[in-house]
Design an enzyme around this catalytic site. Sequence first.
Site, short mmCIF file in Angstrom:
data_model
loop_
_atom_site.label_atom_id
_atom_site.label_comp_id
_atom_site.label_asym_id
_atom_site.label_seq_id
_atom_site.Cartn_x
_atom_site.Cartn_y
_atom_site.Cartn_z
N HIS A 1 -10.24 9.38 8.29
CA HIS A 1 -10.28 7.94 8.31
C HIS A 1 -9.52 7.36 9.67
O HIS A 1 -9.94 6.46 10.29
CB HIS A 1 -9.12 7.55 7.31
N ARG B 1 -0.15 8.79 2.61
CA ARG B 1 -1.75 9.00 2.42
C ARG B 1 -1.97 10.49 2.70
O ARG B 1 -2.69 11.14 1.98
CB ARG B 1 -2.44 8.23 3.67
N GLU C 1 0.81 -1.17 -0.05
CA GLU C 1 0.09 -0.06 -0.09
C GLU C 1 0.98 1.20 0.13
O GLU C 1 2.06 1.06 0.12
CB GLU C 1 -0.98 0.07 1.23
N HIS D 1 -8.42 9.71 4.40
CA HIS D 1 -7.96 8.49 3.40
C HIS D 1 -8.28 9.19 1.96
O HIS D 1 -9.61 9.84 1.94
CB HIS D 1 -8.98 7.29 3.68
N ARG E 1 0.08 8.18 9.78
CA ARG E 1 0.08 6.79 10.04
C ARG E 1 0.56 6.17 8.56
O ARG E 1 -0.10 6.50 7.32
CB ARG E 1 -1.25 6.07 10.47
C1 SIN Z 1 -7.01 0.53 3.11
O1 SIN Z 1 -7.30 -0.57 2.78
O2 SIN Z 1 -6.87 1.49 2.35
C2 SIN Z 1 -7.06 1.03 4.64
C3 SIN Z 1 -5.88 0.51 5.41
C4 SIN Z 1 -5.46 1.30 6.26
O3 SIN Z 1 -5.86 2.25 7.05
O4 SIN Z 1 -4.40 0.93 6.98
#
Ligand code: SIN
Length: 526
Positions: A359, A298, A124, A252, A394
């Site tokens: 988020h 993020r 990610e 998010h 985070r």
């Molecule tokens: C996501 O699946 O994008 C959220 C995962 C997270 O907030 O760590």
Amino acid sequence: MAKAVTSGPMEIIRTDCLVIGSGLAGAAYALEAARAGLQVQLLSLGGPNDANSDWAQGGIIYDTEIETSLLAKDIMEASDHTANPAAVAQLVEEGPAAVRELLLEGSKVGFDRRDDGSLEFTREGGHSARRIIHARDLTGHAILSAVTSRVDANPAISRQVGAVAIDLLTLSHNTDSAEDRYAPLTCFGAYVLPAGSDQPVAVVARKTVLATGGLGHIYQHSTNYPGTVGHGVAMAYRVGARLIDLEYVQFHPTVFYGKNAPRFLITEAIRGEGAELVNVNGERFMDKVHPRGSLAPRDIVSRAVHSELAGSGEPCAYLDLSALDKDYLCERFPSVYQRCLEHGVDITRDPIPVVPAAHYSCGGVHADLEGRTNILHLNAIGETACTGLHGANRLASTSLLECLVSARFAALADAKEIAAMDFKLPDPRPWQSPREESDPTLVAQDLNLVQQTMWNYAGIVRSPRRLTRARRILLEAREEIQSFYRDCRVTRELVELRNAVQTALLVVHAASLNPRSKGAHFVVDE
Ligand code: SIN
């Protein structure tokens, strides 16, 4: 004028540990504490699986290359170099054993595997390696369901479904003894409103654990479970707990956008597998912003989407999925596929319209690496706590792992402390119930006001003037809400509203005191 109140005998439940919140942090703590021989009362705001953890899509980090791992560096970089190195080291070093023992061996969670049976890893934003294990895009649900069934099979754990904690009990506030009033700040449980009742009970406990999740629903648009308004933060504040980093609310970047559709998360893992953020003209605007493009940390992606939309006047950006095989998309991301389809978007054909939404709270109730707060016998774990692990922003997929590690360390420390404890649990003062009923229309309208104020004035981009405006509105709202609260019989909606306005004020206050843009806190001078 003082309102008529009723006060009579109050039910008192006594236990070793009261755990407020039954998402992954609370459930894992309950399991570990029970394993150490303690009796646990576990409060679930909704049903056993009604928690933010259940909605986590992406995955959980499982990085066993502790010596050579770049994980600590990635967490630091995502945090804009503000994370607490000790908390980062604990997560990196203790995380793999927690995942192995609690999830892989203990709960047999069905993570996705390759043909040869080995675990499949994804990545990610902000990650320099594929190190995230997942159960398609339903990872939180797979994990929480498995842990929950163990919790519910354990006779030492008693779950109260639909119970809401109203206020923490402390020696200074809730006993009749003059001596207690002058004792160090000490928690001994909470007043709790059981499901379907208007008569609070007291749960008196040797250790009280705040595991209430985050605060996303103080904002109008959020990925969080309904009712997640910083209950733990507000309750802790009222008894004098230290709060920290509350200005760092993470947004998010990719939440579904549709005119009459609810907002729901579109996991970052979809970008990890090749989706790209584009604008209405199909241009990849992240490439100009960060070397990792759509997979930048993020906070950077959310701000870039926000600024793209502010510049173009468009209502949303898009996730371009054309690089992904269609069958793979449906197989790997079934819940995203299904939910988008329900709202008219077929992801095998169309790009997904997305906007940012609140988020995750990187800040919270200050806690040490064993969950202790500055109030004796009061712990905070998971998203409610702030050990400094996330600093100002985070790294993706650290949150479920933090739940496991913080729960385990807090429960083990509590078991030792309880064994050596000679603290006699006092009787709390009975709850006094005013007779008036609250007006649900006013309660709903006030919550709406809090959420809109936070969204408009304390969101992704903040300014001193917007924050001052927010503070003024929220202070007035708090006055109004406090007077309801004093005069009306307690309901869960009233508890939620009271905590929402308090948490919102605390976030605004923290943001106003910090003029420096870092991570998720971004201030402009206008
Ligand atoms: C996501 O699946 O994008 C959220 C995962 C997270 O907030 O760590």
